[in-house]
Design a protein around this motif. Structure first.
Motif, PDB file in Angstrom:
ATOM      1  N   LYS A   1      32.127  33.967  25.081  1.00  0.00           N
ATOM      2  CA  LYS A   1      32.239  33.206  26.331  1.00  0.00           C
ATOM      3  C   LYS A   1      31.188  33.653  27.345  1.00  0.00           C
ATOM      4  O   LYS A   1      30.574  32.819  28.015  1.00  0.00           O
ATOM      5  CB  LYS A   1      33.640  33.341  26.912  1.00  0.00           C
ATOM      6  N   VAL A   2      30.978  34.946  27.454  1.00  0.00           N
ATOM      7  CA  VAL A   2      29.970  35.458  28.394  1.00  0.00           C
ATOM      8  C   VAL A   2      28.574  35.020  27.954  1.00  0.00           C
ATOM      9  O   VAL A   2      27.763  34.578  28.782  1.00  0.00           O
ATOM     10  CB  VAL A   2      30.050  36.995  28.530  1.00  0.00           C
ATOM     11  N   GLU A   3      28.298  35.120  26.661  1.00  0.00           N
ATOM     12  CA  GLU A   3      26.986  34.688  26.168  1.00  0.00           C
ATOM     13  C   GLU A   3      26.763  33.203  26.436  1.00  0.00           C
ATOM     14  O   GLU A   3      25.674  32.806  26.864  1.00  0.00           O
ATOM     15  CB  GLU A   3      26.839  34.982  24.676  1.00  0.00           C
ATOM     16  N   GLN A   4      27.777  32.386  26.185  1.00  0.00           N
ATOM     17  CA  GLN A   4      27.631  30.949  26.430  1.00  0.00           C
ATOM     18  C   GLN A   4      27.444  30.667  27.915  1.00  0.00           C
ATOM     19  O   GLN A   4      26.634  29.834  28.302  1.00  0.00           O
ATOM     20  CB  GLN A   4      28.828  30.178  25.879  1.00  0.00           C
TER      21      GLN A   4
ATOM     22  N   THR B   1      14.469  42.276  34.946  1.00  0.00           N
ATOM     23  CA  THR B   1      15.260  41.617  35.984  1.00  0.00           C
ATOM     24  C   THR B   1      16.742  41.795  35.692  1.00  0.00           C
ATOM     25  O   THR B   1      17.533  42.116  36.588  1.00  0.00           O
ATOM     26  CB  THR B   1      14.903  40.122  36.062  1.00  0.00           C
ATOM     27  N   GLN B   2      17.137  41.604  34.451  1.00  0.00           N
ATOM     28  CA  GLN B   2      18.538  41.789  34.086  1.00  0.00           C
ATOM     29  C   GLN B   2      18.931  43.254  34.194  1.00  0.00           C
ATOM     30  O   GLN B   2      20.047  43.569  34.604  1.00  0.00           O
ATOM     31  CB  GLN B   2      18.821  41.266  32.673  1.00  0.00           C
ATOM     32  N   TYR B   3      18.027  44.142  33.851  1.00  0.00           N
ATOM     33  CA  TYR B   3      18.317  45.577  33.981  1.00  0.00           C
ATOM     34  C   TYR B   3      18.605  45.922  35.441  1.00  0.00           C
ATOM     35  O   TYR B   3      19.502  46.721  35.730  1.00  0.00           O
ATOM     36  CB  TYR B   3      17.160  46.414  33.433  1.00  0.00           C
ATOM     37  N   THR B   4      17.890  45.303  36.362  1.00  0.00           N
ATOM     38  CA  THR B   4      18.129  45.527  37.785  1.00  0.00           C
ATOM     39  C   THR B   4      19.557  45.142  38.153  1.00  0.00           C
ATOM     40  O   THR B   4      20.230  45.851  38.911  1.00  0.00           O
ATOM     41  CB  THR B   4      17.112  44.739  38.640  1.00  0.00           C
ATOM     42  N   LYS B   5      20.047  44.017  37.607  1.00  0.00           N
ATOM     43  CA  LYS B   5      21.434  43.607  37.843  1.00  0.00           C
ATOM     44  C   LYS B   5      22.404  44.635  37.244  1.00  0.00           C
ATOM     45  O   LYS B   5      23.434  44.944  37.836  1.00  0.00           O
ATOM     46  CB  LYS B   5      21.708  42.222  37.245  1.00  0.00           C
ATOM     47  N   LEU B   6      22.061  45.148  36.079  1.00  0.00           N
ATOM     48  CA  LEU B   6      22.880  46.159  35.425  1.00  0.00           C
ATOM     49  C   LEU B   6      23.025  47.390  36.326  1.00  0.00           C
ATOM     50  O   LEU B   6      24.122  47.902  36.528  1.00  0.00           O
ATOM     51  CB  LEU B   6      22.247  46.538  34.083  1.00  0.00           C
TER      52      LEU B   6
ATOM     53  N   ILE C   1      25.924  42.636  28.397  1.00  0.00           N
ATOM     54  CA  ILE C   1      25.950  41.593  27.357  1.00  0.00           C
ATOM     55  C   ILE C   1      24.757  40.659  27.529  1.00  0.00           C
ATOM     56  O   ILE C   1      24.089  40.298  26.549  1.00  0.00           O
ATOM     57  CB  ILE C   1      27.291  40.828  27.390  1.00  0.00           C
ATOM     58  N   ILE C   2      24.466  40.287  28.753  1.00  0.00           N
ATOM     59  CA  ILE C   2      23.322  39.402  29.003  1.00  0.00           C
ATOM     60  C   ILE C   2      22.018  40.120  28.689  1.00  0.00           C
ATOM     61  O   ILE C   2      21.107  39.526  28.100  1.00  0.00           O
ATOM     62  CB  ILE C   2      23.356  38.853  30.443  1.00  0.00           C
ATOM     63  N   TYR C   3      21.916  41.400  29.034  1.00  0.00           N
ATOM     64  CA  TYR C   3      20.727  42.174  28.678  1.00  0.00           C
ATOM     65  C   TYR C   3      20.537  42.156  27.153  1.00  0.00           C
ATOM     66  O   TYR C   3      19.435  41.926  26.655  1.00  0.00           O
ATOM     67  CB  TYR C   3      20.834  43.614  29.192  1.00  0.00           C
ATOM     68  N   CYS C   4      21.602  42.396  26.419  1.00  0.00           N
ATOM     69  CA  CYS C   4      21.533  42.389  24.950  1.00  0.00           C
ATOM     70  C   CYS C   4      21.099  41.016  24.440  1.00  0.00           C
ATOM     71  O   CYS C   4      20.288  40.924  23.504  1.00  0.00           O
ATOM     72  CB  CYS C   4      22.880  42.782  24.352  1.00  0.00           C
ATOM     73  N   LEU C   5      21.612  39.970  25.038  1.00  0.00           N
ATOM     74  CA  LEU C   5      21.245  38.610  24.662  1.00  0.00           C
ATOM     75  C   LEU C   5      19.741  38.381  24.859  1.00  0.00           C
ATOM     76  O   LEU C   5      19.068  37.859  23.970  1.00  0.00           O
ATOM     77  CB  LEU C   5      22.061  37.615  25.494  1.00  0.00           C
ATOM     78  N   ILE C   6      19.234  38.812  25.983  1.00  0.00           N
ATOM     79  CA  ILE C   6      17.803  38.669  26.291  1.00  0.00           C
ATOM     80  C   ILE C   6      16.954  39.439  25.286  1.00  0.00           C
ATOM     81  O   ILE C   6      15.939  38.948  24.798  1.00  0.00           O
ATOM     82  CB  ILE C   6      17.504  39.153  27.726  1.00  0.00           C
ATOM     83  N   ARG C   7      17.374  40.640  24.958  1.00  0.00           N
ATOM     84  CA  ARG C   7      16.591  41.542  24.110  1.00  0.00           C
ATOM     85  C   ARG C   7      16.806  41.319  22.619  1.00  0.00           C
ATOM     86  O   ARG C   7      16.156  41.933  21.793  1.00  0.00           O
ATOM     87  CB  ARG C   7      16.906  42.994  24.458  1.00  0.00           C
ATOM     88  N   GLY C   8      17.737  40.461  22.257  1.00  0.00           N
ATOM     89  CA  GLY C   8      17.997  40.241  20.839  1.00  0.00           C
ATOM     90  C   GLY C   8      18.766  41.388  20.199  1.00  0.00           C
ATOM     91  O   GLY C   8      18.680  41.608  18.991  1.00  0.00           O
ATOM     92  N   ILE C   9      19.513  42.119  21.003  1.00  0.00           N
ATOM     93  CA  ILE C   9      20.360  43.198  20.499  1.00  0.00           C
ATOM     94  C   ILE C   9      21.660  42.543  20.047  1.00  0.00           C
ATOM     95  O   ILE C   9      22.375  41.952  20.848  1.00  0.00           O
ATOM     96  CB  ILE C   9      20.611  44.263  21.590  1.00  0.00           C
ATOM     97  N   ASP C  10      21.952  42.644  18.763  1.00  0.00           N
ATOM     98  CA  ASP C  10      23.082  41.932  18.177  1.00  0.00           C
ATOM     99  C   ASP C  10      24.384  42.693  18.369  1.00  0.00           C
ATOM    100  O   ASP C  10      24.955  43.254  17.428  1.00  0.00           O
ATOM    101  CB  ASP C  10      22.815  41.668  16.691  1.00  0.00           C
TER     102      ASP C  10
ATOM    103  N   ALA D   1      14.682  46.679  19.721  1.00  0.00           N
ATOM    104  CA  ALA D   1      16.109  46.440  19.883  1.00  0.00           C
ATOM    105  C   ALA D   1      16.967  47.476  19.154  1.00  0.00           C
ATOM    106  O   ALA D   1      18.039  47.831  19.632  1.00  0.00           O
ATOM    107  CB  ALA D   1      16.458  45.033  19.418  1.00  0.00           C
ATOM    108  N   VAL D   2      16.509  47.977  18.023  1.00  0.00           N
ATOM    109  CA  VAL D   2      17.307  48.958  17.277  1.00  0.00           C
ATOM    110  C   VAL D   2      17.467  50.241  18.092  1.00  0.00           C
ATOM    111  O   VAL D   2      18.564  50.785  18.214  1.00  0.00           O
ATOM    112  CB  VAL D   2      16.672  49.252  15.895  1.00  0.00           C
ATOM    113  N   GLU D   3      16.371  50.710  18.677  1.00  0.00           N
ATOM    114  CA  GLU D   3      16.431  51.919  19.510  1.00  0.00           C
ATOM    115  C   GLU D   3      17.244  51.665  20.774  1.00  0.00           C
ATOM    116  O   GLU D   3      18.012  52.520  21.210  1.00  0.00           O
ATOM    117  CB  GLU D   3      15.020  52.385  19.876  1.00  0.00           C
ATOM    118  N   GLU D   4      17.053  50.499  21.369  1.00  0.00           N
ATOM    119  CA  GLU D   4      17.811  50.173  22.573  1.00  0.00           C
ATOM    120  C   GLU D   4      19.301  50.098  22.255  1.00  0.00           C
ATOM    121  O   GLU D   4      20.135  50.476  23.078  1.00  0.00           O
ATOM    122  CB  GLU D   4      17.332  48.857  23.176  1.00  0.00           C
ATOM    123  N   TYR D   5      19.646  49.603  21.060  1.00  0.00           N
ATOM    124  CA  TYR D   5      21.051  49.503  20.689  1.00  0.00           C
ATOM    125  C   TYR D   5      21.732  50.870  20.711  1.00  0.00           C
ATOM    126  O   TYR D   5      22.905  50.971  21.097  1.00  0.00           O
ATOM    127  CB  TYR D   5      21.244  48.857  19.308  1.00  0.00           C
ATOM    128  N   ALA D   6      21.023  51.926  20.339  1.00  0.00           N
ATOM    129  CA  ALA D   6      21.615  53.267  20.375  1.00  0.00           C
ATOM    130  C   ALA D   6      22.084  53.601  21.797  1.00  0.00           C
ATOM    131  O   ALA D   6      23.158  54.181  21.987  1.00  0.00           O
ATOM    132  CB  ALA D   6      20.616  54.314  19.878  1.00  0.00           C
TER     133      ALA D   6
END
Length: 188
Positions: A9-12, A26-31, A65-74, A130-135
């Motif tokens: 729901k958040v992703e949509q 920009t999203q990181y700033t919101k984070l 969640i939005i940051y992950c969406l932007i970065r392709g972090i699954d 994305a793999v490193e960021e996922y950690a």
């Protein structure tokens, strides 16, 4: 509601508002804005109020969640594969603070959250992928879970509260930043 359903729901919601096209910084700033609100809430003992701990934990998750969406972090794929991975401490995660997750104060857990958030953008800036960021995302989720437990709540409950707050929110993208309709009209 189950976490995966809330995540969908958040992703949509983000896609419907083109937030998935924003620049990652920009999203990181919101984070970090949400992280600051969480820190103030912890420091002042504001648990259930506006920008309180419960509210801030949910808002932080939405921005992550939005940051992950932007970065392709699954994040969704990892949850499907591992389940609620945040309920298990990552080996050596709190080593930086010289303790394990059980003996840390809420403030120390928050300090670790700040550290991992910094690691997240550092990995992005150094093109680690994305793999490193996922950690870092994984450790952030564990920290959020540990903080939530301190306040008798969980990630699902706090994310659901945040989603219910934003689900009908309207606004528009201005210079890559989503501005709430209320802010566009000068209302709070």
């Amino acid at each position: 509601m189950e976490y995966l359903e809330l995540l969908d729901k958040v992703e949509q919601w983000a896609k419907d508002r083109a937030l998935d096209t924003a620049e990652a910084r920009t999203q990181y700033t919101k984070l970090i804005e949400e992280q600051g609100e969480l820190g103030v809430a912890i420091d002042t003992g504001n648990v259930n109020g506006n920008s309180g701990v419960i509210d801030s934990l949910g808002d932080y998750q939405v921005t992550l969640i939005i940051y992950c969406l932007i970065r392709g972090i699954d994040l969704k794929g990892e949850i499907k594969k591992q389940g609620k991975f945040w309920e298990t401490e990552v080996d050596g995660m709190y080593e930086l603070l010289g303790a394990d997750g059980l003996s840390l104060t809420t403030s120390q857990k928050f300090i670790y959250l700040v550290y991992e958030s910094s690691q997240l953008i550092g990995k992005y800036n150094r093109n680690k992928g994305a793999v490193e960021e996922y950690a870092s995302v994984e450790r952030i989720m564990v920290s959020l879970y540990d903080i939530a437990k301190e306040y008798g709540t969980n990630l699902e409950e706090t994310l659901e509260i945040a989603y219910n707050e934003i689900k009908n929110r309207k606004g528009k993208m201005i210079d890559g930043v989503f501005v709430k309709e209320a802010d566009l009209n000068g209302k709070d």
